[in-house]
Design a protein around this motif. Structure first.
Motif, PDB file in Angstrom:
ATOM      1  N   UNK A  57      53.155 -24.162 -42.329  1.00 21.86           N
ATOM      2  CA  UNK A  57      53.292 -23.244 -43.464  1.00 21.86           C
ATOM      3  C   UNK A  57      53.840 -21.875 -43.066  1.00 21.86           C
ATOM      4  N   UNK A  58      54.512 -21.797 -41.922  1.00 22.88           N
ATOM      5  CA  UNK A  58      55.267 -20.595 -41.574  1.00 22.88           C
ATOM      6  C   UNK A  58      54.441 -19.325 -41.521  1.00 22.88           C
ATOM      7  N   UNK A  59      55.146 -18.194 -41.531  1.00 21.08           N
ATOM      8  CA  UNK A  59      54.461 -16.911 -41.737  1.00 21.08           C
ATOM      9  C   UNK A  59      55.185 -16.143 -42.824  1.00 21.08           C
ATOM     10  N   UNK A  60      54.519 -15.113 -43.344  1.00 24.12           N
ATOM     11  CA  UNK A  60      55.067 -14.379 -44.488  1.00 24.12           C
ATOM     12  C   UNK A  60      55.951 -13.224 -44.007  1.00 24.12           C
ATOM     13  N   UNK A  61      56.705 -12.671 -44.931  1.00 22.52           N
ATOM     14  CA  UNK A  61      57.534 -11.494 -44.643  1.00 22.52           C
ATOM     15  C   UNK A  61      56.659 -10.318 -44.193  1.00 22.52           C
ATOM     16  N   UNK A  62      55.471 -10.211 -44.787  1.00 29.12           N
ATOM     17  CA  UNK A  62      54.539  -9.125 -44.424  1.00 29.12           C
ATOM     18  C   UNK A  62      54.063  -9.295 -42.982  1.00 29.12           C
ATOM     19  N   UNK A  63      53.784 -10.531 -42.611  1.00 27.55           N
ATOM     20  CA  UNK A  63      53.341 -10.799 -41.229  1.00 27.55           C
ATOM     21  C   UNK A  63      54.474 -10.456 -40.245  1.00 27.55           C
ATOM     22  N   UNK A  64      55.702 -10.774 -40.621  1.00 25.23           N
ATOM     23  CA  UNK A  64      56.856 -10.452 -39.769  1.00 25.23           C
ATOM     24  C   UNK A  64      56.958  -8.942 -39.573  1.00 25.23           C
TER      25      UNK A  64
END
Ligand SMILES: [Zn+2]
Length: 271
Positions: A57-64
């Protein structure tokens, strides 16, 4: 809404990190440890008729943004949209392990059954998981979300290998984390083995070189053996983070430049 892409197995690249060196990625003190070694971030979709299985489920733009250095493209949800898949159409979400780059959208598939290994869940709920070198590898809000899914009866906690559906099997290998699992998709032309982080790069399993983040080293080696067993004689092993996956398979720019269709025999031809 886009029309649904043809049945198949797809790698969706949602982020990249170019300011990364070889020494971060291989166990011990590899030669050329300061050489540039970009890492790409993928999740995977298996389309089989009405059944849609998503792997990780990847990571979010915020996490990046929080971690820095990462170039974020289209989100995993948007890339699924480019395949013509809406989040509510996903029937199964397999979490290969619970590192932050595999759990970011775990709560965004309202109809999916979510599959995780018991050993993985137990480790991240143990006191050891709070120690620095481990804790920075996970997102605590994602882990809380997984607990909510469990309370809602949507979490399938498994212990060992299992047969999911539609010729898709899941195999516990450990090594990278306590309960890392890999996914094998049988097709008429041979199996596609989604290694995820049992082999971040081609070089890991091809040259028998463990990755730098290790839960149990000996199991990382036996995971390489298991990948070969699951793929042979006519299949392909797809690493979890290798920038050259699109070179060895079939890029699908008509869907999105970040989407690659995986094919059992493309591997050898494009090496
Ligand atoms: Zn990863």
């Amino acid at each position: 809404m886009n029309t649904r892409a043809e049945d198949g197995v797809y790698a969706l690249r949602y982020a990249t990190r170019d300011a990364s060196v070889r020494g971060e990625h291989f166990y011990g003190h590899p030669e050329g440890c300061m050489d540039a070694w970009p890492i790409h971030y993928y999740m995977w979709a298996i389309l089989r008729g009405k059944t849609v299985i998503v792997v990780d489920a990847g990571f979010t733009r915020e996490e990046a943004a929080r971690r820095g250095q990462r170039n974020y493209g289209k989100s995993p949800i948007d890339l699924l949209g480019s395949l013509g898949v809406e989040p509510h159409e996903v029937s199964h979400l397999i979490l290969t392990h619970l590192h932050y780059d595999h759990t970011g959208f775990v709560g965004d598939f309202p109809a999916a059954k979510v599959h995780v290994q018991q050993a993985e869940l137990d480790f991240w709920r143990s006191p050891m998981a709070k120690r620095g070198a481990y804790s920075h590898l996970v997102n605590s809000a994602d882990l809380q979300q997984i607990t909510r899914l469990e309370k809602d009866g949507r979490l399938s906690v498994v212990d060992g290998d299992f047969d999911l559906a539609q010729s898709v099997t899941v195999h516990l290998v450990g090594g990278h984390t306590a309960g890392t699992q890999v996914v094998r998709v049988a097709t008429t032309e041979g199996p596609i083995v989604l290694a995820s982080d049992a082999s971040h790069f081609y070089e890991n399993y091809e040259n028998d070189k463990p990755y730098g983040v290790v839960h149990e080293l000996s199991l990382m080696y036996t995971a390489f053996d298991k990948l070969h067993t699951l793929a042979e004689p006519d299949g392909t092993i797809v690493p979890g983070h290798d920038p050259s996956v699109p070179n060895r398979h079939i890029p699908m720019p008509e869907l999105d430049e970040a989407i690659t269709q995986l094919h059992p025999t493309a591997n050898e031809e494009n090496k």
